[in-house]
Scaffold this motif. Structure first.
Motif, PDB file in Angstrom:
ATOM      1  N   UNK A 120       4.954   6.919  -4.051  1.00  0.00           N
ATOM      2  CA  UNK A 120       5.686   7.279  -2.838  1.00  0.00           C
ATOM      3  C   UNK A 120       6.938   6.461  -2.591  1.00  0.00           C
ATOM      4  N   UNK A 121       7.261   5.536  -3.485  1.00  0.00           N
ATOM      5  CA  UNK A 121       8.480   4.736  -3.355  1.00  0.00           C
ATOM      6  C   UNK A 121       9.510   5.242  -4.353  1.00  0.00           C
ATOM      7  N   UNK A 122      10.746   5.388  -3.913  1.00  0.00           N
ATOM      8  CA  UNK A 122      11.847   5.809  -4.765  1.00  0.00           C
ATOM      9  C   UNK A 122      12.379   4.587  -5.496  1.00  0.00           C
ATOM     10  N   UNK A 132      13.304  12.141  -1.194  1.00  0.00           N
ATOM     11  CA  UNK A 132      11.893  11.813  -1.027  1.00  0.00           C
ATOM     12  C   UNK A 132      11.677  10.344  -1.378  1.00  0.00           C
ATOM     13  N   UNK A 133      10.633   9.785  -0.843  1.00  0.00           N
ATOM     14  CA  UNK A 133      10.277   8.409  -1.145  1.00  0.00           C
ATOM     15  C   UNK A 133      11.037   7.394  -0.312  1.00  0.00           C
ATOM     16  N   UNK A 134      10.418   6.237  -0.121  1.00  0.00           N
ATOM     17  CA  UNK A 134      11.050   5.105   0.546  1.00  0.00           C
ATOM     18  C   UNK A 134      11.763   4.288  -0.519  1.00  0.00           C
ATOM     19  N   UNK A 135      13.077   4.014  -0.364  1.00  0.00           N
ATOM     20  CA  UNK A 135      13.814   3.292  -1.396  1.00  0.00           C
ATOM     21  C   UNK A 135      13.212   1.916  -1.689  1.00  0.00           C
ATOM     22  N   UNK A 136      13.071   1.624  -2.974  1.00  0.00           N
ATOM     23  CA  UNK A 136      12.533   0.363  -3.460  1.00  0.00           C
ATOM     24  C   UNK A 136      13.503  -0.135  -4.539  1.00  0.00           C
ATOM     25  N   UNK A 137      14.222  -1.218  -4.263  1.00  0.00           N
ATOM     26  CA  UNK A 137      15.197  -1.766  -5.207  1.00  0.00           C
ATOM     27  C   UNK A 137      14.447  -2.585  -6.253  1.00  0.00           C
ATOM     28  N   UNK A 138      14.510  -2.129  -7.502  1.00  0.00           N
ATOM     29  CA  UNK A 138      13.772  -2.757  -8.595  1.00  0.00           C
ATOM     30  C   UNK A 138      14.558  -3.967  -9.112  1.00  0.00           C
ATOM     31  N   UNK A 139      13.895  -5.111  -9.137  1.00  0.00           N
ATOM     32  CA  UNK A 139      14.496  -6.334  -9.672  1.00  0.00           C
ATOM     33  C   UNK A 139      13.951  -6.643 -11.054  1.00  0.00           C
ATOM     34  N   UNK A 164       0.861  -1.163   0.000  1.00  0.00           N
ATOM     35  CA  UNK A 164       0.000   0.000   0.000  1.00  0.00           C
ATOM     36  C   UNK A 164       0.909   1.228   0.000  1.00  0.00           C
ATOM     37  N   UNK A 165       0.518   2.315  -0.621  1.00  0.00           N
ATOM     38  CA  UNK A 165       1.357   3.499  -0.638  1.00  0.00           C
ATOM     39  C   UNK A 165       1.598   4.025   0.768  1.00  0.00           C
ATOM     40  N   UNK A 166       2.712   4.764   0.969  1.00  0.00           N
ATOM     41  CA  UNK A 166       2.977   5.354   2.282  1.00  0.00           C
ATOM     42  C   UNK A 166       1.815   6.237   2.714  1.00  0.00           C
ATOM     43  N   UNK A 167       1.594   6.312   3.993  1.00  0.00           N
ATOM     44  CA  UNK A 167       0.491   7.083   4.539  1.00  0.00           C
ATOM     45  C   UNK A 167      -0.674   6.185   4.909  1.00  0.00           C
ATOM     46  N   UNK A 168      -0.649   4.943   4.435  1.00  0.00           N
ATOM     47  CA  UNK A 168      -1.677   3.974   4.786  1.00  0.00           C
ATOM     48  C   UNK A 168      -1.334   3.364   6.134  1.00  0.00           C
ATOM     49  N   UNK A 169      -1.934   2.228   6.460  1.00  0.00           N
ATOM     50  CA  UNK A 169      -1.623   1.600   7.740  1.00  0.00           C
ATOM     51  C   UNK A 169      -0.157   1.173   7.803  1.00  0.00           C
ATOM     52  N   UNK A 170       0.421   1.248   8.980  1.00  0.00           N
ATOM     53  CA  UNK A 170       1.827   0.891   9.171  1.00  0.00           C
ATOM     54  C   UNK A 170       1.979  -0.618   9.126  1.00  0.00           C
ATOM     55  N   UNK A 171       2.744  -1.091   8.142  1.00  0.00           N
ATOM     56  CA  UNK A 171       2.974  -2.515   7.986  1.00  0.00           C
ATOM     57  C   UNK A 171       4.463  -2.792   8.050  1.00  0.00           C
ATOM     58  N   UNK A 172       4.870  -3.954   8.560  1.00  0.00           N
ATOM     59  CA  UNK A 172       6.295  -4.272   8.542  1.00  0.00           C
ATOM     60  C   UNK A 172       6.740  -4.509   7.107  1.00  0.00           C
ATOM     61  N   UNK A 173       8.041  -4.300   6.808  1.00  0.00           N
ATOM     62  CA  UNK A 173       8.509  -4.552   5.451  1.00  0.00           C
ATOM     63  C   UNK A 173       8.270  -6.002   5.069  1.00  0.00           C
ATOM     64  N   UNK A 174       7.819  -6.240   3.852  1.00  0.00           N
ATOM     65  CA  UNK A 174       7.533  -7.605   3.441  1.00  0.00           C
ATOM     66  C   UNK A 174       8.807  -8.404   3.210  1.00  0.00           C
ATOM     67  N   UNK A 226      12.149  -5.073  -3.810  1.00  0.00           N
ATOM     68  CA  UNK A 226      12.046  -5.111  -2.347  1.00  0.00           C
ATOM     69  C   UNK A 226      12.264  -3.722  -1.769  1.00  0.00           C
ATOM     70  N   UNK A 227      11.613  -3.439  -0.646  1.00  0.00           N
ATOM     71  CA  UNK A 227      11.759  -2.185   0.074  1.00  0.00           C
ATOM     72  C   UNK A 227      13.059  -2.225   0.874  1.00  0.00           C
ATOM     73  N   UNK A 228      13.855  -1.171   0.787  1.00  0.00           N
ATOM     74  CA  UNK A 228      15.092  -1.026   1.567  1.00  0.00           C
ATOM     75  C   UNK A 228      14.994   0.286   2.338  1.00  0.00           C
ATOM     76  N   UNK A 229      14.179   0.298   3.388  1.00  0.00           N
ATOM     77  CA  UNK A 229      13.880   1.530   4.114  1.00  0.00           C
ATOM     78  C   UNK A 229      15.118   2.207   4.700  1.00  0.00           C
ATOM     79  N   UNK A 230      16.163   1.470   5.047  1.00  0.00           N
ATOM     80  CA  UNK A 230      17.346   2.069   5.652  1.00  0.00           C
ATOM     81  C   UNK A 230      18.393   2.519   4.656  1.00  0.00           C
ATOM     82  N   UNK A 231      18.154   2.348   3.361  1.00  0.00           N
ATOM     83  CA  UNK A 231      19.144   2.691   2.342  1.00  0.00           C
ATOM     84  C   UNK A 231      19.291   4.214   2.222  1.00  0.00           C
TER      85      UNK A 231
END
Length: 136
Positions: A91-93, A124-131, A58-68, A113-118
């Motif tokens: 909202x994902x970089x 802006x945006x939460x880092x998302x490594x595109x595979x 779900x895009x950021x701002x929705x319910x808080x979910x742990x990284x998948x 995959x989401x790499x929130x600490x990268x």
């Protein structure tokens, strides 16, 4: 009696300070940093375990979910970020991926995959490594 009250604390302070400057067995001298002889222990890996399941975030701002764990799929329209060469999707970089498919204004489906600490240069945006990415 008054002199005794002044002299005794002064002697205690002098004794304490002289103990701080006592000679040591360290050949480098007092105050030198102690060399580390132990190997540091490895920190546990935070990389997600491989998985065949695909989840939709779900895009950021929705319910808080742990990284998948494992692959994640996002679908939407790519937008340009504020900084040059920064692309966002809901909202994902987007980090990496084919730039001929990932262009501002393109409707795409990406897996990764989401790499929130990268750390990134895009602010802006939460880092998302595109595979993988495809138009559509």
């Amino acid at each position: 009696m008054r002199i005794l009250r002044l002299v005794v604390p002064a002697l205690v302070v002098c004794a304490a300070l002289s103990a701080c400057g006592a000679p040591t067995d360290d050949p480098a001298g007092p105050g030198a940093p102690t060399p580390v002889t132990e190997q540091p222990t490895a920190l546990p890996s935070t990389a997600p375990a491989p998985s065949t399941a695909t989840e939709t975030l779900k895009p950021p701002g929705g319910p808080s979910l742990p990284p998948p764990v494992g692959a994640t799929e996002l679908t939407g329209t790519v937008t340009a970020g504020v900084e040059p060469n920064c692309l966002l999707l809901d909202g994902y970089l987007l980090i990496g991926g084919p730039r001929d498919v990932l262009a501002a204004g393109s409707r795409v489906t990406v897996t990764g995959r989401v790499e929130a600490g990268m750390m990134t240069t895009c602010q802006q945006g939460t880092p998302f490594v595109v595979e993988g990415a495809r138009k559509g």
